[in-house]
Design an enzyme around this catalytic site. Structure first.
Site, PDB file in Angstrom:
ATOM      1  N   LYS A  31       0.844  -1.191   0.000  1.00 41.90           N
ATOM      2  CA  LYS A  31       0.000   0.000   0.000  1.00 41.90           C
ATOM      3  C   LYS A  31       0.885   1.247   0.000  1.00 41.90           C
ATOM      4  CE  LYS A  31      -4.277   1.276   2.399  1.00 41.90           C
ATOM      5  NZ  LYS A  31      -4.995   1.137   3.664  1.00 41.90           N
TER       6      LYS A  31
HETATM    7  C1  E4P Z   1      -8.274   2.412   3.617  1.00 36.37           C
HETATM    8  O1  E4P Z   1      -7.498   1.587   3.206  1.00 36.37           O
HETATM    9  C2  E4P Z   1      -8.180   3.042   4.935  1.00 36.37           C
HETATM   10  O2  E4P Z   1      -7.567   2.151   5.817  1.00 36.37           O
HETATM   11  C3  E4P Z   1      -9.511   3.343   5.540  1.00 36.37           C
HETATM   12  O3  E4P Z   1     -10.580   2.894   4.737  1.00 36.37           O
HETATM   13  C4  E4P Z   1      -9.655   4.692   6.108  1.00 36.37           C
HETATM   14  O4  E4P Z   1     -10.928   4.797   6.696  1.00 36.37           O
HETATM   15  P1  E4P Z   1     -11.319   5.946   7.748  1.00 36.37           P
HETATM   16  O5  E4P Z   1     -11.517   7.197   6.980  1.00 36.37           O
HETATM   17  O6  E4P Z   1     -12.588   5.455   8.363  1.00 36.37           O
HETATM   18  O7  E4P Z   1     -10.171   6.037   8.707  1.00 36.37           O
END
Ligand code: E4P
Length: 224
Positions: free
Chosen positions: A87
């Site tokens: 990622k």
């Molecule tokens: C995506 O990969 C992120 O980990 C995540 O969806 C972020 O979500 P949030 O905005 O609820 O922290």
């Protein structure tokens, strides 16, 4: 449509896996910290523990923001387990690293995407997944779902193979609307996924069926 769970919590991952509907896991540094997982070796071990629980892809985020650091960290993460997806944040070096990993056949998830332009760059650099954060856009009174549909349109125009991984999903309507738009994947908390189960007519109907069964079988007293 794939369902990923957005957590580093093993108990929740196991619970979603037990439903038989889980296709993968996304994590991020904040989610790791929330579970008290700190230090690179513990974090790497935790990715392996997650990989043991699910059969799908597990996104593991790099911490480095310089190109060489991203490459070194991403290669280490990818070597941990064949289902780990590297990622990378949507920054200049992230795009550069994504192109590098694409050329090497290492799968990637470009994260922190908030615009169509960023999603275009992710696709052009060969990302396996692009993660637009729809909940965080909603948080600032911007229509997150609109972004997902715009990215869908642009990707379909050119048959980009990058999968749209709608992230920052917070509730069941996010999931349902993503399905309508044609998002390839959603990632959200267990509560949003399990929320899809709920309907009062299901609960009332089941209650009545069990009541009638008990009457018919003279088991009413046992069920009280
Ligand atoms: C995506 O990969 C992120 O980990 C995540 O969806 C972020 O979500 P949030 O905005 O609820 O922290």
């Amino acid at each position: 449509m794939k369902f990923f769970i957005d957590t580093a919590n093993l108990a929740q991952i196991k619970e979603a896996q037990a439903l038989g509907i889980l296709d993968g896991v996304t994590t991020n540094p904040s989610l790791m910290a929330k579970e008290g997982i700190t230090g690179q070796s513990n974090i790497f071990q935790h990715y392996l523990d997650i990989c043991e629980e699910v059969e799908g892809d597990v996104s593991a985020e790099v911490i480095a923001t310089d190109f060489e650091g991203m490459v070194a960290e991403g290669e280490k993460l990818a070597s941990l387990h064949p289902r780990i997806v590297v990622k990378l944040p949507m920054i200049k070096n992230g795009v550069k690293a994504c192109s590098y990993f694409s050329a090497k056949g290492i799968r990637t998830n470009v994260t922190l995407v908030f615009s169509v332009g960023q999603a275009l760059l992710a696709a052009k650099s060969g990302a396996t997944y692009v993660s637009p954060f729809l909940g965080r856009l909603d948080d600032i009174s911007t229509d997150g779902m609109h972004l997902i549909s715009e990215i869908r349109k642009v990707y379909d125009n050119f048959n980009f193979e990058t999968q749209i991984l709608s992230a920052s999903v917070r509730n069941t309507m996010h999931i349902i609307n993503c399905a309508k738009i044609g998002s390839d994947v959603i990632t959200g908390p267990l509560s949003a996924i399990e929320g899809l189960l709920n309907h009062p007519l299901t609960d009332n109907g089941l209650k009545q069926f069990l009541k009638d069964y008990a009457k018919g079988n003279n088991l009413h007293s046992e069920l009280q």
